[in-house]
Design a protein around this motif. Sequence first.
Motif, PDB file in Angstrom:
ATOM      1  N   HIS A 126      62.591  15.091  88.815  1.00 29.58           N
ATOM      2  CA  HIS A 126      62.215  16.308  89.535  1.00 29.58           C
ATOM      3  C   HIS A 126      61.073  17.044  88.834  1.00 29.58           C
ATOM      4  O   HIS A 126      60.936  18.259  88.987  1.00 29.58           O
ATOM      5  CB  HIS A 126      63.425  17.230  89.672  1.00 29.58           C
ATOM      6  N   LEU A 127      60.270  16.296  88.088  1.00 28.55           N
ATOM      7  CA  LEU A 127      59.192  16.928  87.331  1.00 28.55           C
ATOM      8  C   LEU A 127      58.191  17.613  88.255  1.00 28.55           C
ATOM      9  O   LEU A 127      57.728  18.721  87.967  1.00 28.55           O
ATOM     10  CB  LEU A 127      58.477  15.877  86.473  1.00 28.55           C
ATOM     11  N   GLY A 128      57.841  16.992  89.373  1.00 29.25           N
ATOM     12  CA  GLY A 128      56.903  17.599  90.307  1.00 29.25           C
ATOM     13  C   GLY A 128      57.408  18.932  90.831  1.00 29.25           C
ATOM     14  O   GLY A 128      56.647  19.906  90.936  1.00 29.25           O
ATOM     15  N   LEU A 129      58.702  18.992  91.167  1.00 30.52           N
ATOM     16  CA  LEU A 129      59.293  20.236  91.649  1.00 30.52           C
ATOM     17  C   LEU A 129      59.266  21.307  90.570  1.00 30.52           C
ATOM     18  O   LEU A 129      58.961  22.478  90.841  1.00 30.52           O
ATOM     19  CB  LEU A 129      60.732  19.984  92.105  1.00 30.52           C
ATOM     20  N   VAL A 130      59.557  20.917  89.342  1.00 28.71           N
ATOM     21  CA  VAL A 130      59.544  21.866  88.222  1.00 28.71           C
ATOM     22  C   VAL A 130      58.151  22.457  88.033  1.00 28.71           C
ATOM     23  O   VAL A 130      57.989  23.676  87.867  1.00 28.71           O
ATOM     24  CB  VAL A 130      60.030  21.171  86.935  1.00 28.71           C
ATOM     25  N   LEU A 131      57.119  21.599  88.077  1.00 31.95           N
ATOM     26  CA  LEU A 131      55.742  22.091  87.930  1.00 31.95           C
ATOM     27  C   LEU A 131      55.353  22.997  89.095  1.00 31.95           C
ATOM     28  O   LEU A 131      54.632  23.983  88.912  1.00 31.95           O
ATOM     29  CB  LEU A 131      54.774  20.919  87.830  1.00 31.95           C
ATOM     30  N   LEU A 132      55.834  22.679  90.281  1.00 27.68           N
ATOM     31  CA  LEU A 132      55.553  23.517  91.443  1.00 27.68           C
ATOM     32  C   LEU A 132      56.194  24.893  91.293  1.00 27.68           C
ATOM     33  O   LEU A 132      55.567  25.924  91.589  1.00 27.68           O
ATOM     34  CB  LEU A 132      56.055  22.835  92.712  1.00 27.68           C
ATOM     35  N   ILE A 133      57.442  24.912  90.829  1.00 29.12           N
ATOM     36  CA  ILE A 133      58.130  26.189  90.595  1.00 29.12           C
ATOM     37  C   ILE A 133      57.373  27.011  89.554  1.00 29.12           C
ATOM     38  O   ILE A 133      57.157  28.215  89.728  1.00 29.12           O
ATOM     39  CB  ILE A 133      59.585  25.937  90.143  1.00 29.12           C
ATOM     40  N   PHE A 134      56.959  26.343  88.482  1.00 26.76           N
ATOM     41  CA  PHE A 134      56.224  27.043  87.429  1.00 26.76           C
ATOM     42  C   PHE A 134      54.916  27.619  87.973  1.00 26.76           C
ATOM     43  O   PHE A 134      54.580  28.779  87.711  1.00 26.76           O
ATOM     44  CB  PHE A 134      55.932  26.088  86.273  1.00 26.76           C
ATOM     45  N   GLY A 135      54.161  26.822  88.715  1.00 25.95           N
ATOM     46  CA  GLY A 135      52.896  27.299  89.257  1.00 25.95           C
ATOM     47  C   GLY A 135      53.077  28.449  90.233  1.00 25.95           C
ATOM     48  O   GLY A 135      52.341  29.444  90.183  1.00 25.95           O
ATOM     49  N   PHE A 136      54.079  28.349  91.104  1.00 20.99           N
ATOM     50  CA  PHE A 136      54.344  29.400  92.084  1.00 20.99           C
ATOM     51  C   PHE A 136      54.710  30.707  91.393  1.00 20.99           C
ATOM     52  O   PHE A 136      54.174  31.776  91.720  1.00 20.99           O
ATOM     53  CB  PHE A 136      55.471  28.947  93.018  1.00 20.99           C
ATOM     54  N   SER A 137      55.614  30.633  90.422  1.00 27.92           N
ATOM     55  CA  SER A 137      56.043  31.857  89.734  1.00 27.92           C
ATOM     56  C   SER A 137      54.936  32.420  88.852  1.00 27.92           C
ATOM     57  O   SER A 137      54.857  33.638  88.645  1.00 27.92           O
ATOM     58  CB  SER A 137      57.305  31.597  88.909  1.00 27.92           C
ATOM     59  N   SER A 138      54.044  31.561  88.341  1.00 26.15           N
ATOM     60  CA  SER A 138      52.908  32.045  87.550  1.00 26.15           C
ATOM     61  C   SER A 138      51.982  32.912  88.395  1.00 26.15           C
ATOM     62  O   SER A 138      51.483  33.949  87.928  1.00 26.15           O
ATOM     63  CB  SER A 138      52.119  30.872  86.970  1.00 26.15           C
ATOM     64  N   VAL A 139      51.746  32.487  89.623  1.00 23.63           N
ATOM     65  CA  VAL A 139      50.901  33.274  90.522  1.00 23.63           C
ATOM     66  C   VAL A 139      51.565  34.613  90.831  1.00 23.63           C
ATOM     67  O   VAL A 139      50.897  35.662  90.862  1.00 23.63           O
ATOM     68  CB  VAL A 139      50.610  32.491  91.812  1.00 23.63           C
ATOM     69  N   ILE A 140      52.878  34.613  91.054  1.00 17.05           N
ATOM     70  CA  ILE A 140      53.597  35.873  91.254  1.00 17.05           C
ATOM     71  C   ILE A 140      53.461  36.758  90.015  1.00 17.05           C
ATOM     72  O   ILE A 140      53.230  37.973  90.108  1.00 17.05           O
ATOM     73  CB  ILE A 140      55.086  35.618  91.558  1.00 17.05           C
ATOM     74  N   GLY A 141      53.574  36.133  88.840  1.00 17.68           N
ATOM     75  CA  GLY A 141      53.468  36.880  87.589  1.00 17.68           C
ATOM     76  C   GLY A 141      52.117  37.549  87.430  1.00 17.68           C
ATOM     77  O   GLY A 141      52.029  38.707  87.015  1.00 17.68           O
ATOM     78  N   ILE A 142      51.058  36.848  87.766  1.00 18.71           N
ATOM     79  CA  ILE A 142      49.730  37.452  87.618  1.00 18.71           C
ATOM     80  C   ILE A 142      49.497  38.510  88.697  1.00 18.71           C
ATOM     81  O   ILE A 142      48.780  39.500  88.465  1.00 18.71           O
ATOM     82  CB  ILE A 142      48.626  36.375  87.624  1.00 18.71           C
ATOM     83  N   TRP A 143      50.118  38.366  89.868  1.00 21.07           N
ATOM     84  CA  TRP A 143      50.024  39.406  90.889  1.00 21.07           C
ATOM     85  C   TRP A 143      50.702  40.687  90.411  1.00 21.07           C
ATOM     86  O   TRP A 143      50.150  41.784  90.531  1.00 21.07           O
ATOM     87  CB  TRP A 143      50.656  38.926  92.192  1.00 21.07           C
ATOM     88  N   ILE A 144      51.899  40.552  89.839  1.00 17.90           N
ATOM     89  CA  ILE A 144      52.608  41.721  89.305  1.00 17.90           C
ATOM     90  C   ILE A 144      51.785  42.367  88.189  1.00 17.90           C
ATOM     91  O   ILE A 144      51.651  43.594  88.122  1.00 17.90           O
ATOM     92  CB  ILE A 144      54.001  41.312  88.783  1.00 17.90           C
ATOM     93  N   THR A 145      51.229  41.524  87.332  1.00 24.98           N
ATOM     94  CA  THR A 145      50.402  42.042  86.246  1.00 24.98           C
ATOM     95  C   THR A 145      49.219  42.825  86.793  1.00 24.98           C
ATOM     96  O   THR A 145      48.889  43.912  86.305  1.00 24.98           O
ATOM     97  CB  THR A 145      49.902  40.887  85.370  1.00 24.98           C
ATOM     98  N   GLY A 146      48.570  42.292  87.814  1.00 20.96           N
ATOM     99  CA  GLY A 146      47.431  42.981  88.403  1.00 20.96           C
ATOM    100  C   GLY A 146      47.782  44.330  88.996  1.00 20.96           C
ATOM    101  O   GLY A 146      46.970  45.260  88.982  1.00 20.96           O
ATOM    102  N   GLN A 147      49.009  44.468  89.504  1.00 26.71           N
ATOM    103  CA  GLN A 147      49.433  45.723  90.102  1.00 26.71           C
ATOM    104  C   GLN A 147      49.658  46.825  89.061  1.00 26.71           C
ATOM    105  O   GLN A 147      49.419  47.998  89.329  1.00 26.71           O
ATOM    106  CB  GLN A 147      50.724  45.507  90.910  1.00 26.71           C
ATOM    107  N   TYR A 148      50.116  46.450  87.871  1.00 20.97           N
ATOM    108  CA  TYR A 148      50.580  47.460  86.918  1.00 20.97           C
ATOM    109  C   TYR A 148      49.866  47.459  85.571  1.00 20.97           C
ATOM    110  O   TYR A 148      50.156  48.293  84.725  1.00 20.97           O
ATOM    111  CB  TYR A 148      52.089  47.291  86.686  1.00 20.97           C
ATOM    112  N   ILE A 149      48.938  46.536  85.356  1.00 21.11           N
ATOM    113  CA  ILE A 149      48.339  46.411  84.032  1.00 21.11           C
ATOM    114  C   ILE A 149      47.578  47.659  83.597  1.00 21.11           C
ATOM    115  O   ILE A 149      47.560  48.005  82.408  1.00 21.11           O
ATOM    116  CB  ILE A 149      47.418  45.173  83.976  1.00 21.11           C
ATOM    117  N   ASP A 150      46.972  48.368  84.535  1.00 20.57           N
ATOM    118  CA  ASP A 150      46.176  49.539  84.162  1.00 20.57           C
ATOM    119  C   ASP A 150      47.040  50.747  83.805  1.00 20.57           C
ATOM    120  O   ASP A 150      46.532  51.719  83.247  1.00 20.57           O
ATOM    121  CB  ASP A 150      45.214  49.896  85.293  1.00 20.57           C
ATOM    122  N   THR A 151      48.325  50.689  84.094  1.00 16.99           N
ATOM    123  CA  THR A 151      49.210  51.795  83.741  1.00 16.99           C
ATOM    124  C   THR A 151      50.355  51.374  82.823  1.00 16.99           C
ATOM    125  O   THR A 151      50.961  52.225  82.169  1.00 16.99           O
ATOM    126  CB  THR A 151      49.820  52.418  85.014  1.00 16.99           C
TER     127      THR A 151
END
Length: 405
Positions: free
Chosen positions: A257-282
Amino acid sequence: MSRVEDDKSATPGLQDALKADRLPIWRLLAFTMAGFIAILSETMPAGLLPQISRDLGVSEAMSGQLVSLYALGSVVAAIPLIAATRRWRRKQVLLLAIGGLFLFNMATALSTDYVLTLIARFVAGMAAALIWGLLAGYARRMVPHHLQGRALAIAGVGQPIALSLGVPLGAWLGTLFDWRGIFGIISALTLALIVWVVAAVPDYPGQAQNQRQPIRKIFMTPGVRPVLFVLFVWILAHNILYTYIAPFMAFVGLANHLGLVLLIFGFSSVIGIWITGQYIDTRLRFLTLISLATFAVVAMVLGLASELNGVTYLGVFLWGLTFGGAPTLLQTAIADAAGEGADVAQSMLVTVFNLAVAGGGIVGGLLLEQMGAGSFPWTLAFLSLFGLLTVWACKNNAFKPDRRS
């Protein structure tokens, strides 16, 4: 470098951004694409090793050095190239860097000699280092101060996408094209990016003589070294697991299930950077602390409950969530600390980042050989706790609790 007043007259784009108080998304996305192509150029060969080794007549281990030489070029070139081009106009340097990546990716695609291919990869890595040294400072200059963190998050989103997709995308494309054709596709994308930058990205002057600080002085600036230390331990921990994700998945019974694991990691990484972009300045300090703390807890949970597949999937999701915004958080922190020396400080960050990537391969390999993949979670927890304590202790210069304004 980040003083908006100095740059109001440099481009109408900045005046528009100030007037509307919104981000110039189309222009920032050119930086997103630049980062995506730079990382894709680095990681793609890892998914094409069988093809490359057959075509060049070398072993897969020797083919793997195409990745190593690219990273080495970035380590060697980042600080000298950024320091040498500080007085040049920014768009000129950016086009030089992207053009270099285009030329030497094409040279990689056309070369039939192993040594020549390695040289092309090394110089392509140098061009990528120049791109990474420029992006953060360039993106910050395009917007008013209170939007700089968000702008950097947009510019940086290409990195986690390419990190998560580079290897599996290379393997999949390898079933459709030969490896030279794939490098040709990357080169075509790079050529399109050059046109994009010429048409859409504003230009800025380089630093005047009285603005150019010595490299040692920038390194000794309060706050710069703590950020570099946190970067090193965080990226080292990440790459121990990311580089050897396949044996770790085999250890926990998810080898298929390595492909699925990498997909989960990539998807959550994009969510993580979106959250960071929303709040990083404060909330830059809070986001950094919570990311490292969560990473440490996830690592320990993986060590204790590795036989539970659901826990592993959740752990990978949280790992990506906390890591996605890490480069943006640290790029912003070091730029704030370095002030006028931000471009050189970013080149230091690029150098340390690549050293940590290489270190992850070395340390992870030693751990795998001597103690097995089960040792990874505890090593990750140990390293991330070191980073967490550093961020907690450095609130005066490096990771300030105040709003970025």
